[in-house]
Design an enzyme around this catalytic site. Structure first.
Site, PDB file in Angstrom:
ATOM      1  N   HIS A  70      44.135  32.982  -3.261  1.00  0.00           N
ATOM      2  CA  HIS A  70      45.532  32.568  -3.154  1.00  0.00           C
ATOM      3  C   HIS A  70      46.114  32.833  -1.764  1.00  0.00           C
ATOM      4  CE1 HIS A  70      49.468  31.542  -4.734  1.00  0.00           C
ATOM      5  NE2 HIS A  70      49.961  32.647  -4.181  1.00  0.00           N
TER       6      HIS A  70
ATOM      7  N   ASP B  53      51.590  28.398  -2.129  1.00  0.00           N
ATOM      8  CA  ASP B  53      52.543  29.050  -3.019  1.00  0.00           C
ATOM      9  C   ASP B  53      53.936  28.437  -2.773  1.00  0.00           C
ATOM     10  OD1 ASP B  53      52.539  31.661  -4.904  1.00  0.00           O
ATOM     11  OD2 ASP B  53      54.391  31.661  -3.771  1.00  0.00           O
TER      12      ASP B  53
ATOM     13  N   TYR C  46      62.659  32.162  -7.540  1.00  0.00           N
ATOM     14  CA  TYR C  46      62.176  31.667  -8.834  1.00  0.00           C
ATOM     15  C   TYR C  46      63.343  31.210  -9.712  1.00  0.00           C
ATOM     16  CZ  TYR C  46      57.500  33.459  -7.829  1.00  0.00           C
ATOM     17  OH  TYR C  46      56.269  33.670  -7.267  1.00  0.00           O
TER      18      TYR C  46
END
Length: 402
Positions: A380, A189, A328
């Site tokens: 994940h 990630d 982000y």
């Protein structure tokens, strides 16, 4: 933990011991807020196509308020040596566990969102003391596991620019400050984004990296996906599987990333409602949500109810819902595109990842590919879900660099 030795702090470095101690009043307030949740109407479909389902979140809230024990994970965190050091104006929290085995390979491991250092707790002893867990002393690692800026117990940046590039420079400084002149790096990630930037910066001492969420999507594939084109006819079965996963993610799985990338400060509700925060974090990717939904409906999976709520509670107590979302907004990197990494790279592919990188794409993205393996289970949050498999991969991935 008697076989794991404490970090030795060099005088003259601003490295301060750290211990987690959440006041009981905050735990009581969390439970009060959970019980006072104002619930929305139930979804009008029989699946998760409208989002996180009401029955899942209501069972999560019931367990969180009545049965989850934060003190258990707090004690687990405090069983490992933890520290804080200021780098580039921000306090960086990290676990630092030296292996008891001479010659252990130092490794810095970076979590992502909505993760934290809690993701890595299950792998610490497996990697630091392999002889106690089916491995050999030659496979031992000394571990540095930091909290990303704005996440967990690290400080919240008060200026802009804390993207994966800047974090990578901070991680190199951290490893130098700890006295490591030869080490490897690992991440998935955002952890992969930071780790690949470290590889591109080639700081002294970094000899190779490992990723469990590789950035390998060729430009032509990315363009076709973005344009909504049909998949190329010449894709092999692995490549077609990756195409299908990516097409689904781009169509159905990017809502959270788009909001945090564009308007992170708007997410005030996440700082005010613990159940709202939990639902937001559960909706990261479809396979992870399916796993979590099964857990709260009574299933037994790689993650437990306590695992999931340990992590959500950490975000709540550290008040990092909005500050973590800013990563982000800060990052301008194309997430899945190859970056031109030439250092040795090891890739582990877990089938329920956002996309399972094909060997052909990995070999093109990483010309110095030293390890590639497709696992039969895991998703994940690989280290958290499948710690034994993950530890085996780390041992195999870096064996040639020792």
């Amino acid at each position: 933990m008697s076989t794991i030795t404490e970090s030795r702090i060099q005088t003259g470095h601003d490295i301060r011991p750290f211990r987690v101690d959440i006041p009981q009043a905050e735990i009581d307030d969390l439970r009060r807020r959970i019980r006072a949740t104002r619930w929305p109407a139930k979804e009008i479909v029989a699946d998760a196509s409208q989002g996180v389902q009401l029955d899942v979140v209501q069972e999560l809230a019931r367990y969180w308020a009545d049965q989850h024990d934060w003190r258990t994970v707090e004690a687990r965190l405090n069983s490992f040596p933890q520290f804080v050091t200021e780098i580039d104006g921000v306090d960086i929290h990290f676990l630092h566990v030296r292996s008891p085995h001479p010659g252990a390979l130092p490794m810095i491991v970076t979590h992502g969102w909505p993760g934290s250092v809690i993701e890595q707790l299950k792998i610490v002893e497996l990697l630091a003391d392999p002889t106690a867990h089916g491995g050999s002393a030659e496979d031992a690692f000394s571990l540095v596991i930091p909290s990303l800026p704005g996440h967990g117990f690290s400080g919240t940046p008060t200026d802009g620019g804390w993207d994966p590039v800047r974090i990578a420079r901070a991680w190199a400084e951290l490893m130098q400050r700890l006295g490591y002149d030869r080490y490897v790096a690992q991440g998935g990630d955002w952890g992969n984004a930071v780790t690949e930037q470290m590889a591109l910066q080639t700081p002294p001492g970094l000899i190779g990296i490992h990723t469990n969420m590789a950035a390998t999507v060729p430009d032509a594939i990315q363009t076709a996906l973005t344009n909504g084109d049909q998949p190329p006819a010449d894709l092999d079965p692995e490549e077609r599987g990756a195409w299908d996963q990516l097409a689904f993610f781009y169509a159905h799985g990017l809502a959270y990333a788009q909001e945090m990338g564009n308007r992170p400060q708007t997410l005030y509700a996440l700082e005010d409602s613990p159940v709202g925060l939990a639902a937001w974090m559960l909706d990261h990717d479809s396979r992870s949500y399916e796993l979590i939904a099964r857990v709260f409906r009574g299933g037994s999976e790689g993650l437990s109810r306590d695992d999931i709520l340990d992590n959500v509670s950490l975000y709540w107590f550290t008040k990092t819902a909005v500050s973590s979302a800013r990563l982000y907004w800060e990052s301008k990197l194309p997430f899945f595109a190859p970056k031109g990494v030439t250092l040795p790279v090891a890739v582990s592919v877990f089938p329920d990842e956002i996309y399972a990188a094909p060997r052909s794409w990995a070999a093109e993205a990483y010309p110095n590919l030293i390890h590639f393996n497709r696992l039969d289970r895991g998703g994940h949050f690989a280290a958290w879900e499948q710690p034994e498999l993950f530890a085996q991969e780390m041992r195999a991935a870096f064996r040639s660099l020792r």
